[in-house]
Design an enzyme around this catalytic site. Structure first.
Site, mmCIF file in Angstrom:
data_model
loop_
_atom_site.group_PDB
_atom_site.id
_atom_site.type_symbol
_atom_site.label_atom_id
_atom_site.label_comp_id
_atom_site.label_asym_id
_atom_site.label_seq_id
_atom_site.Cartn_x
_atom_site.Cartn_y
_atom_site.Cartn_z
ATOM 1 N N LYS C 171 0.578 -6.884 8.019
ATOM 2 C CA LYS C 171 0.794 -6.259 6.712
ATOM 3 C C LYS C 171 -0.496 -5.562 6.232
ATOM 4 C CE LYS C 171 2.831 -5.187 2.814
ATOM 5 N NZ LYS C 171 1.952 -5.270 1.702
ATOM 6 N N GLU C 178 -1.131 3.121 5.379
ATOM 7 C CA GLU C 178 -0.569 3.715 4.159
ATOM 8 C C GLU C 178 -1.645 4.485 3.378
ATOM 9 O OE1 GLU C 178 1.647 0.769 1.714
ATOM 10 O OE2 GLU C 178 0.349 1.466 0.100
#
Lengths: 307, 307, 307, 307
Positions: C171, C178
């Protein structure tokens, strides 16, 4: 003054010699008997152990650790602290992390010992030209230590930059700047080497720039020396190690919210120089093949990496 | 020697003075009569026009243009070239683009005139300390010019780096390196200013590092000067202009396939310093709001940009 | 299946709703009674404390923590662990650091409890579209948890990526990517906004690219949404917060020797967006003044920073 | 509608096929008779020359060039323009530089011909999924062309983004974004590959992220395809070509004053991937040796570069 030096590698040995040459008495200790013997021959007082070394000093004792940072320094710090007494001064000249130095200062303070973190710059040139010394210390400890600092540094080359921890912090940032400066010159000379209309003499240009240009510096003088020996660095491998302070500088920048585009670029360029096969580049090549049908440069059978 | 100088701004004026001080005869011309008058008072021969200036020289004539690069230099170059004769030497000391200089050398060669591109570093300090001179020229032209170069530069501070074009190329790369060095120090001092445990004295550290540290340089000495005046640069705006050579360096790197991570980082940091409102950052903020519901920092009504 | 959910903020609340909607029984607890009440009204079983919640589950109990990472999660982890028994499953769905998760897994293992770290992506869209779930767990714990994961995720949107710790690691890297993707679009749209010959319709282009271009993505769809509302983002401030995972990604890269030029560029751009006055830029401006006499942009008296 | 297609490589050939499949009449020409024959077999009208092709169209003629950018496109543009008449439409679908397209539009306008620059994205997938089309054109020309655009693109996948020049500009920026996105994924997957506690399944993670994560995109789907074939890309060389549009994007950013940290990082990473021996890294290694006595990694005799 009289002080003890633990760690007689290139740095500790040369610093002891510079102190001796300026009239100080240095009690020396190292695990290597040969190193102790060499310094004793140069006029130092040899010690057989940390305890023996401490016993040869008198209050306020000044003890300088000049060892590899990390576990070696940590272990010597513990041993030295146990042997010292209230009012003594314990210096760490290694490239220790400043947070460790803050912590060691607290541990020392509990025993009444002054901890001093000395950032030392100068490398192999220090013996002759003097060491640049960034000192984190209490004012008292700095005062006790100052005669030695004066001898170790060139004129104006030492300063009390703040409380314990700040000496190593300032040295860390110094090294971060050094990384980016080396990258600046590296990119510039690579650009010069790629000049399309003539083969420029990189040694001549480096030397020229040391005389009055805006980019003149000591590192540039060293670049001129290196290029004098081998103008295209033909037999130097493009492989750049790092001893960790550039990493710490970027880690600090990330934690403190300080943008570090150039310093991180220099650090990542070192990482890249050590990769034979960048996975990021492999993936980019594979993606170009997937979306555009661009040919892959496949490795010859024999050169494939073994997983 | 006797030579002509066209352009008596800070650079051309100071260079003329330095030449006069070393015994050269300088015929000077500038659109500003006041500038011509001031140099005449300092011992130069005034000229009323380019033609007049050329008429006061004798073969092989040496004419130095020290004008803003671009259209001003281009126009003076054309006028001067028309007035010169075979065997004369025409120098451009501006920060011209090296490709323009390659082209001008060809145009001059068609008329038998030697074109010389002189990269000049030294700024406001050149009058006193000498200019660093990177000369692109034919060997003949360099020979004719050398007495003047010797006077303009500090000891060892000029060199014939290659054929015409290479002088400005080397100067361009010099300035690219300068950008990245300034960024290196900038990031480092910003990191020092953010030290969490004490307010470090940035002036003291800059000055300290100039004495024997690995990062010592002339730029660092200037940083120490600036920080001496205003240790937190409290009234300097974080707005950095650029005069174009850093851009050219990056453009060259992109064309030549030379990675320029640190130099481009320095250039982009200058661009960012001039933005009041980065659109990239606006979009990032808007995206965080879209996917994560993170609050937007909306501008107060009165501060919205007018489109 | 029946499971407990501690933490009913936007994420934990929406996830509970999604689980309820798919037929699971969810026992919920939050410090906010209102939050517990709202979920109870939606069909969940309310609990008055962690102990009460655990008492309403039966072995092997499954308890999901969906709290802010850091001290809140740490404290809830300790309390929950104390209340659970051998063979139970304790999930942390926060954006915890993967090293903390490795450590918590060890602490849980000592009591025979299976620790699971769930990286959760999906933000405000998760309730409707499902959450992307990156699960670090033992195979047994993953098996116990899988029915809930299937309901929380869209088709194919959950996976067992490795042992405990790897869920939060994956993650973290997801978020680092991102950051760089947002920076990629940000730079591109800023470039479009600067097109010199026409004012391009940024919303139209964003929407266009979502249909078959190489750069199509979900983030681009969100950019199109944001630009539809306000095509020049006129009232969005260029101020980008960060919740820490981009920093962790760069810290990891620095430690692991992985070059992260684009991800760090994105992170540093966020830092810069939050600075009113970059000290690095101040120093660069001051240096240009020192060496070249370039004018400083001084701050008007009234706007000087207060030290 | 009826239109001419010049250039039947992968792009021009597939686009012709897609147009034929949707009921258009396509007159085709290519230097390769085999390529013309293949399209004729698929239903196109073959032409023996540009003139012949133009003769098979009727006013307003629509002629689409789908050739390599640069000299090939320039030469075909000149030939086509000479053969067309007032009111005709001449489309360039190559990756031409937008400034060239602005200039060609002016040259075409002098003859009353509408020039259209079509940025085309879609690569090898375009035949099946449709091409994303960014159209720079006058409104009239766009209107004439639209039936063909509708067939070439997926639903919503074409748009009139501005006057001539803007189509190729928007495509250039599209590709710049693409570079940075590829770098984003590259850094992320390299980080995953370096996870210290387990060998993560990169294919599983890529595929997982395509289902509902914030970083889902078409490029990520392609990454999943590539990793499915070879999960560690063991036989893909870390060598990334570039076809020039990333360079143009950075050049534009430098000219326009748009910071491009991530896009330039991606471009420079490609440059680095193609270097066997970075001169910047050589210099950094040599400098470390000069100031610190750090060992050089010298090349084995046999591997030294030949100058």
């Amino acid at each position: 003054m009289r002080l003890g030096m633990i760690g007689l590698g290139r740095m500790g040995g040369d610093m002891s010699r510079r102190l001796l040459a300026d009239g100080h008495e240095v009690v020396v200790y190292d695990l290597s008997e040969a190193a102790v013997g060499a310094l004793a021959a140069a006029g130092a007082h040899p010690a057989r152990s940390v305890e023996d070394l401490v016993a040869q000093l008198s209050a306020p004792r000044v003890l300088w650790l000049m060892l590899p940072s990390g576990t070696v320094t940590e272990s010597a710090f513990g041993e030295a602290l146990a042997a010292l007494s209230e009012g003594d001064v314990l210096v760490d000249g290694a490239n220790s992390h400043w947070k460790d130095s803050c912590e060691r200062a607290e541990r020392a303070a509990k025993r009444g010992v002054h901890f001093v973190d000395a950032g030392v710059s100068g490398g192999v040139w220090g013996l002759r030209e003097g060491y640049n010394l960034m000192i984190g210390a209490s004012p008292e400890a700095f005062g006790v230590l100052e005669p030695a600092l004066k001898s170790l540094a060139p004129a104006g080359g030492y300063a009390h930059v703040g409380p314990a921890g700040s000496g190593h912090f300032v040295k860390m940032i110094h090294n971060g700047i050094e990384y980016a400066m080396m990258q600046a010159y590296g990119e510039g000379f690579e650009a010069l080497a790629a000049y399309p209309h003539a083969e420029l003499d990189l040694h001549q240009i480096a030397r020229l720039w040391t005389r009055g240009s805006v980019v003149r510096s000591w590192l540039l003088e060293l670049a001129a020396r290196a290029l004098e020996k081998d103008v295209r660095l033909a037999d130097v491998r493009a492989y750049v190690d790092d001893s960790g302070m550039g990493r710490w500088t970027v880690l600090y920048g990330v934690e403190a919210g300080v943008p570090m585009a150039a310093i991180s670029a220099a650090l990542f360029a070192r990482f890249s120089s050590r990769q034979t096969d960048s996975f990021a580049a492999k993936l980019a090549a594979a993606l170009r093949n997937e979306f555009g049908g661009h040919a892959l440069h496949r490795l010859p059978e024999g050169e494939r990496e073994v997983e």
